[in-house]
Design a protein around this motif. Structure first.
Motif, short mmCIF file in Angstrom:
data_model
loop_
_atom_site.label_atom_id
_atom_site.label_comp_id
_atom_site.label_asym_id
_atom_site.label_seq_id
_atom_site.Cartn_x
_atom_site.Cartn_y
_atom_site.Cartn_z
N LEU A 110 5.56 -5.65 -7.61
CA LEU A 110 5.63 -4.59 -8.61
C LEU A 110 6.55 -4.98 -9.76
O LEU A 110 7.53 -5.72 -9.57
CB LEU A 110 6.16 -3.30 -7.97
N ARG B 84 4.56 1.37 -11.60
CA ARG B 84 3.23 1.07 -11.09
C ARG B 84 2.82 -0.37 -11.41
O ARG B 84 3.28 -0.97 -12.39
CB ARG B 84 2.19 2.02 -11.70
N ARG B 85 1.94 -0.89 -10.60
CA ARG B 85 1.45 -2.25 -10.80
C ARG B 85 0.84 -2.41 -12.19
O ARG B 85 0.05 -1.58 -12.64
CB ARG B 85 0.41 -2.56 -9.71
N SER C 7 2.23 1.68 -3.38
CA SER C 7 1.17 2.06 -4.31
C SER C 7 0.85 3.55 -4.20
O SER C 7 0.68 4.24 -5.22
CB SER C 7 -0.08 1.22 -4.03
N ARG D 237 0.83 -1.21 0.00
CA ARG D 237 0.00 0.00 0.00
C ARG D 237 0.87 1.26 0.00
O ARG D 237 0.60 2.22 -0.73
CB ARG D 237 -0.93 0.00 1.20
#
Length: 475
Positions: free
Chosen positions: A418, A444-445, A369, A366
């Protein structure tokens, strides 16, 4: 122009375009790759199973087909020996598994074949595919085409050595803690470790499911000589397969990002110290991205060392529980001594503590992210020193620390799932010989496309190192 180069040097784009235009045939391309293998593999031991007859048969079938099979039509590739290929042994670099014959192809192999790729051989891995160097009693040691002063990396060392030496245009590998990026860094190759769920994974020969953390951290990917070839090949690799129920069925390219893409740039060495040539590589990458219009800012990502440390300790704890008996029974004294040192440097979690760390994985993911909302890309070191010599991880605490103990930038990306790529941006002129130095770009994912766009922007200013390598090999 491509026609001025030997066929084994052609890129994937050159090959598919050349075959499509009738300038070459799939058989000619395959013969060139196999001839290169015959010339250089005896000194490298990168490919440990030659599939020449099968490859030529498949190439002839492609040439007889009515039109291209897919986006990799006629492109020669290799497969790592820890992934299933029907009728062949999935050895994982372990003598006890030499007769572990695969009943079917793994999804990544099926996807490459569906795209028209031709498999010319299977590449070496480290024992149990769990080492930053590539050597085992079953297949022997793999050598780096830059010279024996550098390890070929691991665990996909055979893949990295092969593709950079010109044995195939693409090389399959996988990555649970750095096994795509270590060989890419060692050999001067380019790779992107896909994010969690991006490429379907499953071995039909497996006797039991892998641990949950292994499922969450291990990914399948490709090693290439250029980011351009990964842009060509990766979209075919992500096609879904129902055997992987956690595959994420997203298109390869995501939404455009308005304005200049912000890149977080860090030189954090976690107190280990950074070699000047690594600093040079990082600064060259940052300058290239800035010149290409990216907004590069020096800023520290969140909890990087903690994320890597907890991630690797948690993985090793799971491996100790689930693989420990096999390691002791079937592993060599070398791999067991290395694991003993892993456990000293990364103490295992036990019982409730392990469960808590597994839960805390979401906290780290998190935080990353949220950070990536502001900075879609992160430019980091990969290794803090030039790549180590072959067998250095067997030299006690110092050797393991140099090989893996400071690799938090690698472990962190796997733990939070990731995508992260590696690209060479500098060749160090060291006393023992020339050596490529790679940097890492995370993103980013599920935005591997953003990472490869950035890598292509770097390549436009810092060309791939393969041409210099081939000149060096001929000297």
């Amino acid at each position: 122009m491509a026609l001025e180069k030997p066929l084994w040097q052609w890129s994937a784009r050159d090959i598919t375009h050349g075959i499509g235009m009738g300038k070459v045939t799939a058989v000619q391309v395959t013969e060139a790759a196999l001839s290169r293998m015959q010339d250089v593999n005896p000194g490298l031991n990168a490919v440990v199973e030659n599939l020449a007859d099968q490859a030529l048969s498949e190439a002839a079938a492609l040439d007889a087909a009515d039109g291209p099979r897919g986006p990799l039509h006629g492109v020669p590739v290799t497969i790592k020996v820890n992934v299933d290929q029907k009728g062949l042994a999935t050895t994982n670099g372990v003598a006890a598994f030499a007769q572990n014959i695969a009943p079917d192809d793994a999804p990544v192999v099926k996807n490459l074949k569906k795209a028209g790729a031709i498999i010319i051989g299977r590449t070496n891995t480290s024992e149990f595919s769990f080492r930053a160097d590539t050597e085992n009693a079953l297949h022997g040691r793999t050598y780096n085409p830059w010279g024996k002063h550098i390890s070929a990396g691991g665990s996909s060392g055979g893949a990295g050595s092969a593709v950079m030496a010109g044995i195939g245009t693409l090389a399959h590998g996988n990555d649970i803690g750095g096994s795509l990026r270590f060989p890419a860094s060692a050999n001067g190759a380019v790779t992107v470790k896909p994010g969690l769920g991006r490429v379907p994974a499953w071995n039909p020969s497996q006797k039991a499911e892998r641990g949950m953390l292994a499922q969450s951290m291990s990914v399948q990917g490709l090693i290439a000589r250029s980011a351009a070839d990964l842009q060509t090949s990766m979209p075919a690799l992500i096609a879904g397969d129902p055997h992987d129920p956690f595959h994420v069925p997203l298109p390869w390219r995501g939404a455009d990002i308005a304005g200049p893409i912000r890149v977080a740039f860090t030189k954090s060495d976690f107190g280990f110290g950074m070699h000047p040539d690594v600093t040079t590589a990082l600064e060259a990458a940052a300058a290239a991205l800035s010149d290409a219009g990216y907004a590069v800012e020096e800023v520290e990502p969140p909890l990087a060392q903690e994320t890597g440390d907890v991630g690797y300790r948690t993985l090793l704890s799971e491996v100790h529980t689930l693989m420990g008996p096999d390691l002791r029974q079937h592993g060599s004294g070398d791999i067991n001594s290395i694991f003993d040192e892993y456990h000293r440097q990364f103490p295992l979690f036990h019982g409730a503590e392990q469960v808590k760390m597994l839960a805390k994985r979401t906290y780290y993911a998190r935080e990353w992210s949220l950070f990536l909302e502001d900075y879609p890309l992160v430019l980091t070191p990969f290794l803090l020193q030039p790549f180590f010599s072959a067998g250095h991880d067997l030299q006690g605490a110092e050797g393991v620390r140099d090989a893996l103990g400071h690799s938090y930038w690698s472990f962190a990306m796997n733990f939070v799932g990731l995508p992260a790529g590696n690209i060479p941006t500098h060749i160090a002129d060291l006393p023992q010989g020339p050596q490529p130095i790679g940097v890492q770009i995370a993103g980013r994912r599920w935005r591997e496309d953003l990472i490869l766009d950035a890598m292509e922007a770097i390549e436009a200013r810092i060309p791939p190192v393969c041409t210099k390598l081939w000149t060096h090999m001929e000297a």
